[in-house]
Design an enzyme around this catalytic site. Structure first.
Site, PDB file in Angstrom:
ATOM      1  N   SER A 134      -2.607   8.641   6.640  1.00 16.36           N
ATOM      2  CA  SER A 134      -1.399   8.405   6.538  1.00 16.36           C
ATOM      3  C   SER A 134      -0.918   9.816   6.420  1.00 16.36           C
ATOM      4  CB  SER A 134      -1.007   7.718   4.983  1.00 16.36           C
ATOM      5  OG  SER A 134      -1.561   8.491   4.188  1.00 16.36           O
ATOM      6  N   VAL A 193      -5.175   0.426   6.094  1.00 14.47           N
ATOM      7  CA  VAL A 193      -3.802   0.682   6.708  1.00 14.47           C
ATOM      8  C   VAL A 193      -3.329   1.803   6.221  1.00 14.47           C
ATOM      9  CG1 VAL A 193      -3.359  -1.691   7.565  1.00 14.47           C
ATOM     10  CG2 VAL A 193      -2.899  -0.990   5.047  1.00 14.47           C
ATOM     11  N   TRP A 227      -7.390  -6.982   5.233  1.00  9.05           N
ATOM     12  CA  TRP A 227      -5.938  -7.468   5.203  1.00  9.05           C
ATOM     13  C   TRP A 227      -5.640  -8.495   6.380  1.00  9.05           C
ATOM     14  CZ3 TRP A 227      -2.711  -5.080   1.762  1.00  9.05           C
ATOM     15  CH2 TRP A 227      -3.004  -3.837   1.530  1.00  9.05           C
ATOM     16  N   CYS A 231       0.780  -1.291   0.054  1.00  7.78           N
ATOM     17  CA  CYS A 231      -0.056   0.050  -0.042  1.00  7.78           C
ATOM     18  C   CYS A 231       0.885   1.217   0.075  1.00  7.78           C
ATOM     19  CB  CYS A 231      -0.907  -0.086   1.335  1.00  7.78           C
ATOM     20  SG  CYS A 231      -1.951   1.366   1.389  1.00  7.78           S
TER      21      CYS A 231
END
Length: 308
Positions: free
Chosen positions: A143, A127, A88, A55
């Site tokens: 992020s 994530v 995931w 990712c």
């Protein structure tokens, strides 16, 4: 491999599409910060990072973690690159090389962490996750914000590498220019490849692919004769662009139909910039795993097609 037999590649319905068939990225759900005097205080070995090496959004947090010398301050778990209908998976459920088990809670999938925080959680199980081991909750799963947290929150703690103590990826005097470039790169390139690859209508595809390559043309002009995007120094703008560019030729050109031209043959300045970051800085090279990258996209996104 111990992949669950019932698990399959993710379905296109997991992604939000507009009425015209174009792709829209949903907002993330957890947006707290680590700061002195706040709910989440800066402490060594209190926080944990869950990531996928496939990712790009997660990988940029790994790059900054290493650039800032936070390896001994923030621990990491890497999930399997094969994102299926259950999301995931951790390494003991899907034993892919380089994937880890969840040693904190024994979770089978990332979604288990979200349900641990909120049993009624209705959002996406994404994530990266910045996790607080003390209060057993998610601090942040955006992020771009985790990158900013890593850049400043732990500056008073001794870094793993003493050279990292001088690193500032978002210096005050360059913030206006960094923000301007980040806005272009996020909308037209980082998210732009997804707007091309996950589109489900021809007109939307044509619009998205033109915007993507128009933005790459603009970045090519920015990097012509320069080592970095802003101020002739490494900043978060370089990190944010790198994670997409390093995946472009191996994945996005073919799989996401971003095939007007490749980085290698069509963008010499971007290509040279990418090579220098990769080969000259271990923070970029050691966090780039092409097996995870290619497996993630080609295994997980079997529904991807271009409606030509």
């Amino acid at each position: 491999m111990v992949l669950l037999a019932k698990d399959k590649p993710v379905d296109v319905t997991k992604y939000k599409l507009e009425a015209d068939g174009s792709f829209k990225r949903p907002e993330t759900a957890f947006r707290s910060f680590i700061e002195k005097g706040g709910r989440f205080e800066p402490e060594a070995d209190r926080y944990h990072l869950y990531v996928s090496l496939g990712c790009p959004w997660a990988t940029r947090t790994l790059i900054v973690r290493k650039l800032k010398g936070l390896e001994n301050i923030i621990s990491v778990t890497v999930v399997s690159p094969r994102m299926g209908t259950s999301g995931w998976a951790f390494g003991d459920i899907d034993a892919f090389p380089g994937a880890d088990a969840d040693t904190l809670y024994g979770s089978e999938h990332v979604k288990d962490l979200y349900f641990k925080v909120d049993p009624d959680f209705q959002g996406r199980f994404t994530v990266p996750i910045l996790w607080d081991k003390k209060t057993h909750t998610i601090v942040n799963n955006e992020s771009a914000e985790i990158v900013r947290i890593f850049n400043t929150a732990f500056n008073d703690l001794p870094p793993t590498d003493s050279r990292a103590a001088t690193v500032d990826l978002y210096p005050q005097e360059l913030r206006t220019e960094i923000d301007k470039i980040n806005a272009l790169v996020y909308e037209k390139i980082n998210n732009g490849v997804y707007r091309v690859g996950l589109v489900q209508a021809q007109t939307a595809y044509e619009n998205a692919v033109r915007e993507l390559f128009g933005a790459l043309d603009e970045v090519e002009r920015m990097l012509d004769g320069r080592h970095f995007l802003v101020g002739d120094r490494l900043t978060e703008a370089d990190v944010r662009l790198f994670v997409t560019v390093i995946r472009f030729d191996p994945v996005y050109v073919g799989h996401f139909k971003c095939n007007i031209q490749t980085i290698r043959d069509g963008y010499p300045a971007i290509h040279k910039w990418m090579q220098k970051l990769y080969w000259n800085d271990d923070a970029f090279r050691s966090t780039t795993d092409f097996d995870h990258i290619k497996t993630h996209y080609y295994w997980s996104h079997t529904f991807v097609s271009c409606p030509l």
